[in-house]
Design an enzyme around this catalytic site. Structure first.
Site, PDB file in Angstrom:
ATOM      1  N   ARG A  79       0.504  -1.424  -0.174  1.00  0.00           N
ATOM      2  CA  ARG A  79      -0.167  -0.480  -0.299  1.00  0.00           C
ATOM      3  C   ARG A  79       0.783   1.198   0.317  1.00  0.00           C
ATOM      4  O   ARG A  79       0.264   2.090  -0.451  1.00  0.00           O
ATOM      5  CB  ARG A  79      -1.006   0.374   1.171  1.00  0.00           C
ATOM      6  CG  ARG A  79      -2.539  -0.820   0.845  1.00  0.00           C
ATOM      7  CD  ARG A  79      -3.037  -0.780   2.196  1.00  0.00           C
ATOM      8  NE  ARG A  79      -2.869  -1.244   2.950  1.00  0.00           N
ATOM      9  CZ  ARG A  79      -2.897  -1.429   4.887  1.00  0.00           C
ATOM     10  NH1 ARG A  79      -3.825  -0.448   4.481  1.00  0.00           N
ATOM     11  NH2 ARG A  79      -2.652  -2.033   5.231  1.00  0.00           N
ATOM     12  N   TYR A  83       0.677   4.765  -2.652  1.00  0.00           N
ATOM     13  CA  TYR A  83       0.476   5.933  -1.561  1.00  0.00           C
ATOM     14  C   TYR A  83       1.649   6.465  -2.708  1.00  0.00           C
ATOM     15  O   TYR A  83       0.893   8.233  -2.596  1.00  0.00           O
ATOM     16  CB  TYR A  83       0.395   5.777  -0.200  1.00  0.00           C
ATOM     17  CG  TYR A  83      -0.174   5.425   0.731  1.00  0.00           C
ATOM     18  CD1 TYR A  83      -1.834   4.620  -0.346  1.00  0.00           C
ATOM     19  CD2 TYR A  83      -0.245   4.964   1.447  1.00  0.00           C
ATOM     20  CE1 TYR A  83      -2.643   3.929   0.471  1.00  0.00           C
ATOM     21  CE2 TYR A  83      -1.772   4.053   2.839  1.00  0.00           C
ATOM     22  CZ  TYR A  83      -2.597   3.579   1.177  1.00  0.00           C
ATOM     23  OH  TYR A  83      -3.777   2.597   2.403  1.00  0.00           O
ATOM     24  N   TYR A 105     -11.884   9.967   0.321  1.00  0.00           N
ATOM     25  CA  TYR A 105     -13.480   9.554   1.423  1.00  0.00           C
ATOM     26  C   TYR A 105     -12.495   9.458   3.217  1.00  0.00           C
ATOM     27  O   TYR A 105     -11.746   9.446   3.613  1.00  0.00           O
ATOM     28  CB  TYR A 105     -14.139   7.948   0.995  1.00  0.00           C
ATOM     29  CG  TYR A 105     -12.877   6.787   1.116  1.00  0.00           C
ATOM     30  CD1 TYR A 105     -12.681   6.145   2.517  1.00  0.00           C
ATOM     31  CD2 TYR A 105     -11.795   6.470   0.430  1.00  0.00           C
ATOM     32  CE1 TYR A 105     -11.496   5.170   2.956  1.00  0.00           C
ATOM     33  CE2 TYR A 105     -11.297   5.144   0.899  1.00  0.00           C
ATOM     34  CZ  TYR A 105     -11.461   4.685   2.687  1.00  0.00           C
ATOM     35  OH  TYR A 105     -10.007   3.522   2.150  1.00  0.00           O
TER      36      TYR A 105
END
EC number: 2.1.1.-
Length: 419
Positions: A79, A83, A105
Site C-alpha cells: 500500500r 500511496y 473518502y
C-alpha cells in the site's frame, strides 16, 4: 491578538496549487459545500472514494478531468508504494501550473497517507497547498453509537499501531480501535490472521466478558450502518471473526466509572454549582456494563426549569442577525467560491467595489478583510438595535472577540457535562 500558526516555511511563489478534501463516509451527502465548490472550480480532480455514487457525483460536477486514484492499487505491491504513486501523479499536475484537487473518502487527513505527503512536498516546492475538513468514520461512529467523547474521555488508535507500540487502553474511558479487520496488513490482501493478537490484548485489559461493538458506517443510500454487539470472548469464534473486514472499527466502552478527585473538584468547581443538573446532563453509558439506564423524564428540578419557558424573555445581550440582503448574499457566495475568496483576500477593496446594494458601513467593514468586522456588522445585541445605536467605524475596525463568546459558552457547557 493571536498570532496565526505558519503552515509552511515557504511563501507560495509558483503557479499551481493543491487542495486536499474529503468526501465523507455516506455517499454524496457528506460532501461539504466547500468541497463541492473546489470540485467545480479546480482544473483537475483526483479522487479515491469507496462507492460508485460519489464517483459519479465528482465526475458530473468537475469542470476538468477527474482521475480515479484507485488504479494505483495492486495486490502485488505494498500500500505504501501505491500511496507514493498517488501522491506523485497529483504533484505532477501542480508542477504544471494547474489548480489540483485531491478527494479522499472520509476525512482527508485521517488514515490517509498520500494527502499529508502531497501537501508537504507541494509546500516545500513553493506551491500553495491546504487541506479541507471532511466527515470521518469517527464522526459517524459518534452519531450512530450515540456517545459523547467529551464525557469520560476517548482514546482512538489504529489496531496495528496499538499493538506494535503497546499503546495503553483505559478502562475508564471510551476506546475506539480502527482497522481491526486488517491487523498487521501492509498490502492489499487483507488477511486478518493476526486478529487473535488484538483479542489477547483486549482480554488482558478488559476481561473476556466485557462488551464491545463492531461498527461500520453506512455508505450508499441503500445501506445501513453495521452495529454488532459481542463480548471479547465472542471475538474468538470463527463465525464472529468473519464479520470483520478492512473497514471494521471496534468500539470498547468504559468498563468502570473513574472516581472524581475531590480535591481537584473543589478547585475547579464553580461556586454554587448544583450536582443534580450536572448529573442530568451526563449521558448514560449506553453500551457499557455500567449503564445505569437513567431516565430522561422530568424530575422536580428539570420541571421547574422547563416551566420558566412560559414567561421567558430574551436577554438584552442576545445577538441577532443583521445586514443588508446584498451583504448576506455576498458573504454566502464568498464562502462557497474558492476563486472569489482568493481574489478577495488579495484585494478586498477591489472586490467589494463590484458588489451592488451594500451600505457605506458594510463597504467599510468588508474592505477591512477581517472576521471581527463581519461579526460587528451582522451580529448585533438586541439592546443596541432597540436603541437604534449606530456602529462607528472604530467599533467595526476594532471588533476582535465577538465570535468567541458563544463558542466559549459551548465549551464550558461541555466541561460541565463531562464532570
Amino acid at each position: 491578538m493571536a498570532t496565526p500558526i505558519a503552515t509552511t516555511t515557504n511563501t507560495p511563489t509558483k503557479a499551481g496549487s493543491l487542495t486536499i478534501a474529503g468526501s465523507g463516509i455516506a455517499s454524496v451527502g457528506h460532501i461539504t459545500l466547500e468541497t463541492l465548490a473546489y470540485i467545480k472550480e479546480s482544473h483537475k480532480v483526483f479522487y479515491l472514494v469507496c462507492d460508485p455514487v460519489t464517483e459519479a457525483f465528482i465526475q458530473e460536477n468537475g469542470k476538468g478531468p477527474c482521475i480515479n486514484l484507485s488504479i494505483y492499487y495492486d495486490s502485488q505491491k505494498s500500500r505504501y508504494d501505491s500511496y507514493l504513486q498517488m501522491c506523485e501523479v497529483m504533484l505532477r499536475d501542480v508542477r504544471n501550473g494547474l489548480d489540483v484537487l485531491g478527494v479522499f473518502y472520509g476525512h482527508p487527513g485521517v488514515f490517509v497517507s498520500p494527502s499529508h505527503r502531497a501537501i508537504a512536498l507541494a509546500r516545500e516546492e513553493g506551491f500553495n497547498a491546504k487541506m479541507l475538513a471532511g466527515v470521518s468514520a469517527e464522526d459517524c461512529l459518534f452519531a450512530d453509537l450515540e456517545f459523547d467523547p467529551a464525557s469520560f474521555g476517548c482514546m482512538t488508535c489504529e489496531a496495528s499501531e496499538l499493538l506494535i507500540r503497546n499503546r495503553p487502553l483505559n478502562p475508564y474511558i471510551h476506546n475506539v480501535i480502527w482497522q481491526v479487520g486488517s491487523v498487521g496488513v501492509t498490502d492489499m490482501t487483507f488477511n486478518n490472521n493476526k486478529f487473535p493478537i488484538l483479542i489477547d490484548r483486549l482480554e488482558k485489559d478488559f476481561g473476556p466478558n466485557h462488551t464491545v461493538i463492531h461498527y461500520v458506517g453506512r455508505v450508499i443510500p441503500q445501506s445501513v450502518s453495521k452495529i454488532e454487539t459481542f463480548t471479547i470472548a465472542d471475538l474468538r469464534k470463527e463465525e464472529v471473526m468473519n464479520h470483520f473486514d478492512a473497514i471494521s472499527t471496534l468500539y470498547v466502552p468504559p468498563r468502570d466509572i473513574s472516581p472524581v478527585d475531590p480535591t481537584m473538584a473543589e478547585k475547579l468547581g464553580p461556586s454554587g454549582t448544583r450536582v443534580e443538573p450536572i448529573e442530568a446532563f451526563r449521558p448514560s453509558l449506553k453500551w457499557s456494563a455500567q449503564n445505569d439506564k437513567r431516565s430522561y423524564a422530568y424530575n422536580p428540578y428539570e420541571s421547574d426549569v422547563v416551566a420558566q419557558l412560559d414567561n421567558y424573555v430574551t436577554p438584552e445581550g442576545h445577538r441577532i442577525l443583521q445586514g443588508s440582503p446584498a451583504m448576506k448574499k455576498f458573504l454566502i457566495t464568498l464562502a462557497t467560491s474558492p476563486q472569489l475568496l482568493q481574489a478577495y483576500r488579495e484585494n478586498p477593496s477591489a472586490i467589494v467595489d463590484t458588489v451592488e446594494g451594500l451600505n457605506e458601513q458594510e463597504k467599510y467593514g468588508l474592505k477591512l478583510g477581517s472576521e471581527g468586522a463581519v461579526y460587528a456588522l451582522m451580529s448585533r445585541p438586541t439592546g443596541d438595535i432597540a436603541r437604534e445605536k449606530e456602529l462607528t467605524n472604530d467599533e467595526i475596525a476594532n471588533n476582535h472577540g465577538a465570535p468567541y463568546a458563544f463558542v466559549s459558552a459551548v465549551i464550558i457547557a461541555a466541561i460541565i457535562c463531562a464532570l
